[in-house]
Every structure is written in structure tokens, then in C-alpha cells.
Motif scaffolding. Sequence first.
Motif, short mmCIF file in Angstrom:
data_model
loop_
_atom_site.label_atom_id
_atom_site.label_comp_id
_atom_site.label_asym_id
_atom_site.label_seq_id
_atom_site.Cartn_x
_atom_site.Cartn_y
_atom_site.Cartn_z
N UNK A 119 0.82 -1.21 0.00
CA UNK A 119 0.00 0.00 0.00
C UNK A 119 0.86 1.26 0.00
N UNK A 120 1.98 1.25 0.69
CA UNK A 120 2.87 2.42 0.65
C UNK A 120 3.35 2.67 -0.78
N UNK B 64 -3.33 1.64 -9.08
CA UNK B 64 -3.30 1.90 -7.64
C UNK B 64 -4.70 1.88 -7.04
N UNK B 65 -5.70 2.32 -7.78
CA UNK B 65 -7.07 2.25 -7.29
C UNK B 65 -7.52 0.82 -7.08
N UNK C 295 -5.27 11.97 -0.99
CA UNK C 295 -4.96 10.53 -1.05
C UNK C 295 -3.72 10.20 -0.23
N UNK C 296 -2.71 11.03 -0.32
CA UNK C 296 -1.47 10.77 0.41
C UNK C 296 -1.72 10.71 1.91
N UNK D 195 -0.91 2.65 8.11
CA UNK D 195 -0.08 2.59 9.32
C UNK D 195 -0.89 2.16 10.54
N UNK D 196 -2.13 2.65 10.67
CA UNK D 196 -2.89 2.43 11.90
C UNK D 196 -3.83 1.24 11.85
N UNK D 197 -4.51 1.03 10.72
CA UNK D 197 -5.60 0.07 10.68
C UNK D 197 -5.18 -1.32 10.18
N UNK D 198 -4.66 -1.38 8.97
CA UNK D 198 -4.47 -2.67 8.31
C UNK D 198 -3.23 -3.39 8.81
N UNK D 199 -3.23 -4.73 8.76
CA UNK D 199 -2.08 -5.50 9.26
C UNK D 199 -0.92 -5.48 8.27
N UNK D 200 0.22 -5.98 8.72
CA UNK D 200 1.38 -6.06 7.84
C UNK D 200 1.20 -7.12 6.76
#
Length: 539
Positions: free
Chosen positions: A159-160, A194-195, A255-256, A264-269
Motif C-alpha cells: 500500500x505504501x 493503484x485504485x 490521497x497521500x 499505518x494504523x488500521x491494516x495489518x502487515x
Amino acid sequence: MKLYIRCRALCAVWCAIEILFFGGIIYGWGSLVFVLKEEGFYYEECVSVTAPGELTYNNTRSITTPVSIQLKDTFLTPVADGDTSDPRPKSDDGYEKSPSQLDSNQDNGAVSEPGQPSHTCPQQESKLNLWFSVAVAFMYLSMAFLGELTTRLGTQITRHIFTFMFVFGALCVAFATKDIPWLLCPGLCSIAVSGLVIFATNIQVANLFPRLQSTVVALYCGLFDSSSVIQHMMKIAYENGVSRRIFYICLAGFALVMLSISTILFLPKSYITKQKIRRKSCELEIKSGRLLPELKGLKDQRETDETSLRTCIWSVTYLMHVAWMSINTVTFVTFIGLINVNLEQLSDKKQVVSKYLGVFAYTTMCTVVAGILAGMSYDCQRKRYYDYPSPARVWRPVLLPMTTTSILGTLVYVLLLVGSLTVMVPIFVLFTFYRSFLYSIGVAFVNDAFPEQHFGALYGIMTFSTGLFSMLQYGFFSWFDSYQDANIHVTIFLLFLCVSTFIHPVQLGIRSRQTDNTDHSNIEQTFLPPDTLESDRKL
């Protein structure tokens, strides 16, 4: 511990907003191409000089005016004899008005033939639709590699990477002008890919809601389609003095910030799986001292099926589903690519075309409602066949929503043959439900009928195949303007493709009935998912 466990509702809402704003922006092509034509992109392909005082629009009409032709900035601009000033008025955002805008003014001497659109140009349409075709094909083709990339790098790193890719694409579209139109290609491709990655990485949130899994998937698919309204917002802003450049720069900044927060906060690695959710839920119950009875024997339950990926790929069910998705996708994206020129053939007034593009954009916002209905219909069918033996338990629930999808696509192209503006609004409504059912059911079935550890790879292969097939749309674009009545022939051919999609649900129904009283060991029983655990249904 990640917030997706403790605050799953907040995580689901945040991811839904992301998909709405950044997911399927590429599908708002009709509104974007309207603005690009207003700004004069590729309009030089439409104009040529045949004789003094005669201005010829290629493949459209000839206009004789008592003026001379002046070549300026690659445009052939009519000016009055002896007038050396620049006759091209400026819009509020500083862009020069294109010849298509000048044609709409009564004082420029242009006279449109009755029933002929005043600003239709096949060469211009072809150039712009080429970039749309490339972007859509590139979006689908890239998923063959993105599934493996996500598996190896994990959700966060992937995602980054694609967050910055979205920002890059938005800036390319922002700074594209009629002098450097090629920036549209990398811009549209980056936004499209990317979408889709944003959508694919967010859809794992559906595993947080086992009882509503198909509904959540359908909701996200509906939001993915609804994000085409962002392009219509850009069109409205453009008509009210906000330039396309400013809009896309603001979109890139938004978007950035938003995508970085969720990553960073919600989704897992890595990835959210049902097995991981069961384990985390058990840990929470133990820590709180409220161990549920049905979780007591969690360690003894069978593990997820270990069927190989190759077995799933070469199964009849998966191959037929890929074919079903590919055919429906090419009819879907071709409709979007031709909507602008279809409206221009039905009306010679730019205001009417703009009005119907707005109606289409607002109608697509209802894909959220249509997507929820599609997901609920699938979930209701799953409950109905819950006690059936496999494979009927997996195959039969999809028969009704999948058949409904084929019916909706067929009705869209049947009504399109009428060739009247009066049926365009019903067509838009049917198309909205068609696109919602298509992607909601298409994605949910892969997630439901195959082992979850193979979802990323199977989804990537499916989108890669649909991407290859979707490249046929540019052939339809070229065919559409090749001769008189070609538009009717294209519509009939697309109608035939829609009718052929009934084969998939029919064969699933026949095979599920034939195998009710037979041995299932050789009919893909090996990769059918195990029965849903009682602990899953409690989550």
C-alpha cells in the motif's frame, strides 16, 4: 494489537471511504473525456484546410465561412480578414477555449447539419479512447503480479508503494495539457492500477464479518464503481471555474494523507484471514475471562484446506468463472468508453450531452445500494443451502445472483438498440445494477468457493485474464466509427456476448444436481471450503 481487531467497524468504514474516493476513478471516463475535449485535446486531428474559406472537419462535415484560416499553436483558427488579434476567448481557469467550444457559438459562422452532432470527431474520440483502453487493460493485467507482490511484501509495504503511485498518476493527469497530452497515459494507468490495489487490499476487511462477508464484499464493490462520481465532481468544478489541474492536485494530497493513515494504523502487515480472526477472538475472550463455549475446542478444529493452487486454477469451475467475468468485463468497459460518443450521436447539443453525463454519474452513486442488494441476495441464498452437501452448498447459492447479472447486461444492450434519448435513463439504472452484481458476485464467489489462502493469486489471475480480454474494447471503438450503421452492429455483437454469459450459471446448476447422489471425490470436492464453524457465525 492492530485496530482492525478492536475497532473493526471503524476500520470497515474508513476502508469504504478510501474505495469511494480513490478506487474506481478510471470508470468516470465519460466526465473526464468531456473536459478534455473542451480543453482541445487532440482537436487538431479533426481539422484540415481544403480551400481558402473552407474548413473541413474530418469524417463529419464541411463548413464554408467567409473567413480565412490562420495557423496558430497547432490549431486552425477562423479569424476575420484584417483582424490580427487572437480570437480565442479564455475560460475562467486560463485555458484557451477549444474549437469545439467555438463551434457551439452562433457568431462563429458554423452551421450544423440537422441531426448531426456539432462536435463529434472520430479521430479525437479514437485518440482519447486509446488511453482509456490502455489504462483499463493495464489495470487488469497488473493484478496477475500484484497478488504475488502482496503475498511477498505484505499489505503495508504494498500500500505504501501504490499510495505514491496514485499521487504520481493524479499529478500526471493534473499537468497534462493539449501540448503534452501523452501525460494522460502514465497518469490514467497509475490511477487505475493503484485504485484497484486499494480495493484489493481493503477487501480483506470482509473477513472481519463472517456472517456478512458477501454483503461487505458487495458493498465495497459498489463503492469501487461509485467512485466514478469523483470525475463528475471534477467536471462540475471545471464548469464553475476550478481547473482540472487544481482539482487533481488536491486529490493527490488528500490521497497521500488518508491512505497513509489507514496503512499505518488500521491494516495489518500481512493479510486478514478467518483463521487469524478466530485466533485473535479467542485471545481476547481469554484475556477478558469470557471464553465462549464454542471456542473451547478451537485447537482441535480442522485447518484450512491445503489444496494446491494449480488444482484450483485448472478446475472447470474456476475456468468457467474466469470466462464469465472476462466477457462481462469487456461489455462493461466498452459501454463506459462509448457512452460519450453514443450521447453525441443522439443529440447535437453539448448541453444535452453534459446533462445526461451528469445523470449517468449520479446514477452510478446508487451502485452502493445495488451492491448491498447483490451481496444480501447472495448471503440469503447461502443460508438457504447451508445444510446441503457439497458442492451444492457452494454452487447453488450463486445461481440466482449470477443469472440476474447476465439478464441485466442483456437488457442494457437490448434497450441501447432503440437509439433514443428517452431510454437512456432506464439504461443507466440497469447498467448500475449490472456493474454492481457483476463485480460483487464475481469477487464474492472466488472468495467463497476456493481456499482463502489462494484468494490473492486466483483473483489476480482472473483480473489478468479479464485484462487481456478487455483489450478488445479498442477494436470495438474503431469498429464503432468505421462505417454507417457500425454502431448498431457493435451493439448487436455485444448483446450476443451478454447472452453467452448464461452458460456459466446453467452449467453450475446442472453439475450441482448431477453430483447430489454421486461420489464427489473427483469433481473438485478437494478444494471446496469446509462447513462454516459455529464460532464463525457468532462473530
